[in-house]
Motif scaffolding. Structure first.
Motif, PDB file in Angstrom:
ATOM      1  N   PRO A  10       0.830  -1.210   0.000  1.00  0.00           N
ATOM      2  CA  PRO A  10       0.000   0.000   0.000  1.00  0.00           C
ATOM      3  C   PRO A  10       0.863   1.257   0.000  1.00  0.00           C
ATOM      4  CG  PRO A  10       0.012  -1.017   2.170  1.00  0.00           C
ATOM      5  CD  PRO A  10       0.700  -1.970   1.252  1.00  0.00           C
ATOM      6  N   ARG A  11       0.390   2.270  -0.682  1.00  0.00           N
ATOM      7  CA  ARG A  11       1.120   3.533  -0.774  1.00  0.00           C
ATOM      8  C   ARG A  11       0.298   4.613  -0.092  1.00  0.00           C
ATOM      9  NH1 ARG A  11       0.877   7.707  -4.296  1.00  0.00           N
ATOM     10  NH2 ARG A  11       2.724   9.023  -4.460  1.00  0.00           N
ATOM     11  N   LEU A  12       0.898   5.236   0.898  1.00  0.00           N
ATOM     12  CA  LEU A  12       0.193   6.245   1.685  1.00  0.00           C
ATOM     13  C   LEU A  12      -0.023   7.510   0.870  1.00  0.00           C
ATOM     14  CD1 LEU A  12      -0.897   6.918   4.541  1.00  0.00           C
ATOM     15  CD2 LEU A  12       1.348   7.920   5.033  1.00  0.00           C
ATOM     16  N   ILE A  13      -1.269   7.996   0.877  1.00  0.00           N
ATOM     17  CA  ILE A  13      -1.568   9.283   0.253  1.00  0.00           C
ATOM     18  C   ILE A  13      -1.049  10.392   1.165  1.00  0.00           C
ATOM     19  CG2 ILE A  13      -3.410  10.841  -0.493  1.00  0.00           C
ATOM     20  CD1 ILE A  13      -5.096   8.467  -1.186  1.00  0.00           C
ATOM     21  N   GLU A  14      -0.487  11.431   0.562  1.00  0.00           N
ATOM     22  CA  GLU A  14       0.025  12.544   1.349  1.00  0.00           C
ATOM     23  C   GLU A  14      -1.120  13.245   2.077  1.00  0.00           C
ATOM     24  OE1 GLU A  14       3.042  13.514   1.912  1.00  0.00           O
ATOM     25  OE2 GLU A  14       4.067  12.081   0.596  1.00  0.00           O
ATOM     26  N   ALA A  15      -1.012  13.307   3.409  1.00  0.00           N
ATOM     27  CA  ALA A  15      -2.069  13.930   4.208  1.00  0.00           C
ATOM     28  C   ALA A  15      -2.235  15.409   3.866  1.00  0.00           C
ATOM     29  CB  ALA A  15      -1.765  13.754   5.692  1.00  0.00           C
ATOM     30  N   ASP A  16      -1.114  16.087   3.585  1.00  0.00           N
ATOM     31  CA  ASP A  16      -1.206  17.517   3.266  1.00  0.00           C
ATOM     32  C   ASP A  16      -2.006  17.749   1.988  1.00  0.00           C
ATOM     33  OD1 ASP A  16       0.205  18.237   5.486  1.00  0.00           O
ATOM     34  OD2 ASP A  16       2.135  18.405   4.461  1.00  0.00           O
ATOM     35  N   LEU A  17      -1.894  16.824   1.037  1.00  0.00           N
ATOM     36  CA  LEU A  17      -2.688  16.951  -0.187  1.00  0.00           C
ATOM     37  C   LEU A  17      -4.173  16.809   0.106  1.00  0.00           C
ATOM     38  CD1 LEU A  17      -0.670  14.994  -2.898  1.00  0.00           C
ATOM     39  CD2 LEU A  17      -1.266  17.410  -2.923  1.00  0.00           C
ATOM     40  N   LEU A  18      -4.513  15.863   0.974  1.00  0.00           N
ATOM     41  CA  LEU A  18      -5.923  15.677   1.333  1.00  0.00           C
ATOM     42  C   LEU A  18      -6.463  16.915   2.041  1.00  0.00           C
ATOM     43  CD1 LEU A  18      -5.899  11.960   2.549  1.00  0.00           C
ATOM     44  CD2 LEU A  18      -6.621  12.863   0.338  1.00  0.00           C
ATOM     45  N   ARG A  19      -5.635  17.556   2.841  1.00  0.00           N
ATOM     46  CA  ARG A  19      -6.059  18.800   3.502  1.00  0.00           C
ATOM     47  C   ARG A  19      -6.403  19.861   2.468  1.00  0.00           C
ATOM     48  NH1 ARG A  19      -1.870  21.237   7.343  1.00  0.00           N
ATOM     49  NH2 ARG A  19      -3.622  22.628   7.753  1.00  0.00           N
ATOM     50  N   GLU A  20      -5.532  19.993   1.447  1.00  0.00           N
ATOM     51  CA  GLU A  20      -5.747  21.031   0.443  1.00  0.00           C
ATOM     52  C   GLU A  20      -6.947  20.715  -0.445  1.00  0.00           C
ATOM     53  OE1 GLU A  20      -2.057  21.189  -1.593  1.00  0.00           O
ATOM     54  OE2 GLU A  20      -0.927  21.901   0.137  1.00  0.00           O
ATOM     55  N   ILE A  21      -7.136  19.444  -0.778  1.00  0.00           N
ATOM     56  CA  ILE A  21      -8.214  19.080  -1.694  1.00  0.00           C
ATOM     57  C   ILE A  21      -9.578  19.095  -1.017  1.00  0.00           C
ATOM     58  CG2 ILE A  21      -9.144  17.186  -3.103  1.00  0.00           C
ATOM     59  CD1 ILE A  21      -6.216  16.368  -3.637  1.00  0.00           C
ATOM     60  N   PHE A  22      -9.658  18.523   0.204  1.00  0.00           N
ATOM     61  CA  PHE A  22     -10.970  18.345   0.846  1.00  0.00           C
ATOM     62  C   PHE A  22     -11.222  19.299   2.003  1.00  0.00           C
ATOM     63  CE2 PHE A  22      -9.961  14.174  -1.024  1.00  0.00           C
ATOM     64  CZ  PHE A  22     -11.112  13.955  -1.777  1.00  0.00           C
ATOM     65  N   GLY A  23     -10.200  20.069   2.395  1.00  0.00           N
ATOM     66  CA  GLY A  23     -10.395  20.998   3.499  1.00  0.00           C
ATOM     67  C   GLY A  23     -10.387  20.330   4.859  1.00  0.00           C
ATOM     68  N   PHE A  24      -9.726  19.163   4.955  1.00  0.00           N
ATOM     69  CA  PHE A  24      -9.635  18.473   6.229  1.00  0.00           C
ATOM     70  C   PHE A  24      -8.738  19.251   7.193  1.00  0.00           C
ATOM     71  CE2 PHE A  24      -9.981  14.231   3.739  1.00  0.00           C
ATOM     72  CZ  PHE A  24     -11.364  14.357   3.682  1.00  0.00           C
ATOM     73  N   THR A  25      -8.950  19.011   8.481  1.00  0.00           N
ATOM     74  CA  THR A  25      -7.969  19.463   9.458  1.00  0.00           C
ATOM     75  C   THR A  25      -6.755  18.545   9.367  1.00  0.00           C
ATOM     76  OG1 THR A  25      -8.790  18.025  11.228  1.00  0.00           O
ATOM     77  CG2 THR A  25      -9.845  20.196  10.989  1.00  0.00           C
ATOM     78  N   ARG A  26      -5.690  18.904  10.061  1.00  0.00           N
ATOM     79  CA  ARG A  26      -4.484  18.085  10.010  1.00  0.00           C
ATOM     80  C   ARG A  26      -4.750  16.676  10.551  1.00  0.00           C
ATOM     81  NH1 ARG A  26       0.507  19.774   9.209  1.00  0.00           N
ATOM     82  NH2 ARG A  26      -0.106  21.934   9.650  1.00  0.00           N
ATOM     83  N   SER A  27      -5.506  16.594  11.651  1.00  0.00           N
ATOM     84  CA  SER A  27      -5.805  15.282  12.242  1.00  0.00           C
ATOM     85  C   SER A  27      -6.729  14.478  11.336  1.00  0.00           C
ATOM     86  CB  SER A  27      -6.446  15.463  13.621  1.00  0.00           C
ATOM     87  OG  SER A  27      -5.556  16.086  14.521  1.00  0.00           O
ATOM     88  N   GLU A  28      -7.721  15.150  10.730  1.00  0.00           N
ATOM     89  CA  GLU A  28      -8.632  14.456   9.807  1.00  0.00           C
ATOM     90  C   GLU A  28      -7.879  13.918   8.598  1.00  0.00           C
ATOM     91  OE1 GLU A  28     -12.671  17.127  10.738  1.00  0.00           O
ATOM     92  OE2 GLU A  28     -11.412  17.539   8.995  1.00  0.00           O
ATOM     93  N   ALA A  29      -6.938  14.700   8.110  1.00  0.00           N
ATOM     94  CA  ALA A  29      -6.190  14.292   6.919  1.00  0.00           C
ATOM     95  C   ALA A  29      -5.334  13.058   7.217  1.00  0.00           C
ATOM     96  CB  ALA A  29      -5.315  15.436   6.428  1.00  0.00           C
TER      97      ALA A  29
END
Length: 376
Positions: free
Chosen positions: A300-319
């Motif tokens: 499995p390849r981990l998706i970058e959490a920072d990218l998920l924050r920028e795309i979906f507006g997640f908080t750091r913990s949510e991402a």
């Protein structure tokens, strides 16, 4: 025009020109040979932005350090000096502007005269509102002006140069698209293999290469694709034969076949999708079958959490939580890896669901893995 360029010289020039479409360094050799044929002091191929008076691209033959900087400055000044006047045919500078104006210009007095340039012959290779691409040869003040002979050389070469520039542009665009495609496919951990009508491997990416080297279901023997386990190759061979020969009775309507390759214990190794591409590419000799292949148990390849924050507006913990869920982790496993309680995970999940627009974890995972974050 035979008196301008001999057949062997022309053949050599055109060979350099067209091979330079893919081997850029050969254009420098072409320009140097063209310069010799024109019996000029130096030659340049330059692209400029007329509105900004900016050199975007330049090849030139005089590379002496004491002259190079002044040469480029002078070439740029020359472009600005005559960019208002299109040069669809080879023209001397005194055919474009008066000789008196030229000799009294800043261009001549400050840039050309100090390095011994007196005569110029130019032609636009391509001219649009965005840029001018121009071929130029120059002679010093102890040489004669350019004549009809040099203009005939331009007439012979420029149509081919124009065509080669178009081919190079297409080649560059295709290479760029190929790089993007291969990068995306590799990041998805999907392999691809192109086969010709003899089952020879024409091309493959690094993922497929790794499968073949490790003999994960498939192998290569003298450049031919085969199953790693020869004892169970009959069905695979018949599928490939159907695709290569495009036997209508054996193929589904969409002409795409899928299969699974197991090891000797019956455990799945690879899943494959195969389709003929002869009609798509319309090339007589070349690849005729495309195979996509994927490991059944890829790392499995981990998706970058920072990218998920920028795309979906997640908080750091949510991402961070979303990135783990996208990998297939359960809520409990994610809580353990994040060193938080399961209740904290559930709180983060509610925020994630609200921002993604779903209340089902399996849908969330699907959305995350179909997002552009998976390709970066």
């Amino acid at each position: 025009m035979s008196d301008a360029v001999g057949s062997s010289e022309l053949s050599h020039l055109l060979d350099l020109l067209y091979r330079g479409v893919e081997e850029y360094a050969l254009w420098q050799e072409f320009l140097e040979r063209f310069n010799e044929l024109c019996e000029s002091r130096d030659a340049s191929l330059m692209m400029v932005n007329p509105g900004l008076d900016t050199v975007l691209y330049i090849l030139y033959t005089d590379s002496r350090p004491e002259i190079s900087s002044q040469y480029i400055d002078g070439s740029l000044r020359a472009a600005a000096f005559i960019n208002e006047v299109p040069c669809p045919v080879p023209s001397t500078i005194t055919e474009l502007i008066s000789e008196e104006r030229y000799l009294n210009s800043v261009l001549y007095r400050e840039y050309f005269q100090p390095v011994g340039v007196r005569h110029m012959l130019v032609q636009d290779i391509r001219r649009t509102g965005d840029f001018v691409m121009r071929l130029t040869v120059k002679r010093s003040d102890d040489q004669p002006p350019f004549s009809e002979r040099e203009k005939r050389i331009f007439d012979l070469i420029v149509p081919h140069l124009r065509r080669a520039l178009t081919l190079r542009s297409h080649h560059y665009e295709n290479q760029y698209r190929r790089t993007l495609f291969e990068d995306t496919i590799n990041r998805m951990q999907v392999g691809y293999i192109l086969l010709d009508s003899k089952r020879r491997i024409v091309e493959l990416n690094e993922v497929a290469q790794a499968f073949l080297e490790d003999r994960v279901g498939l192998a290569s023997s003298r450049g031919f694709l085969r199953l790693a386990d020869d004892a169970r190759s009959e069905e695979f061979d018949s599928l490939l034969a159907a695709l290569i020969n495009e036997e209508d009775t054996c193929l589904p309507v969409d002409r795409t076949l899928g299969c699974r390759i197991d090891n000797e214990l019956g455990e799945p190794l690879l899943n494959l999708a195969m389709r003929p591409i002869r009609k798509i590419q319309q090339i007589v000799h070349g690849p005729v079958v495309l195979l996509y292949l994927c490991d059944f148990s890829p790392e499995p390849r981990l998706i970058e959490a920072d990218l998920l924050r920028e795309i979906f507006g997640f908080t750091r913990s949510e991402a961070k939580l979303a990135a783990l869920l996208a990998m297939g982790e359960s809520s409990a496993d994610a809580a353990e890896k994040l060193y938080v309680s399961i209740n904290t995970v559930r709180t983060h999940l509610r925020g994630i669901y609200q921002k993604v627009g779903t209340h089902k974890q399996y849908k969330l995972v699907s959305i995350l893995n179909r997002s552009v974050a998976r390709f970066l």
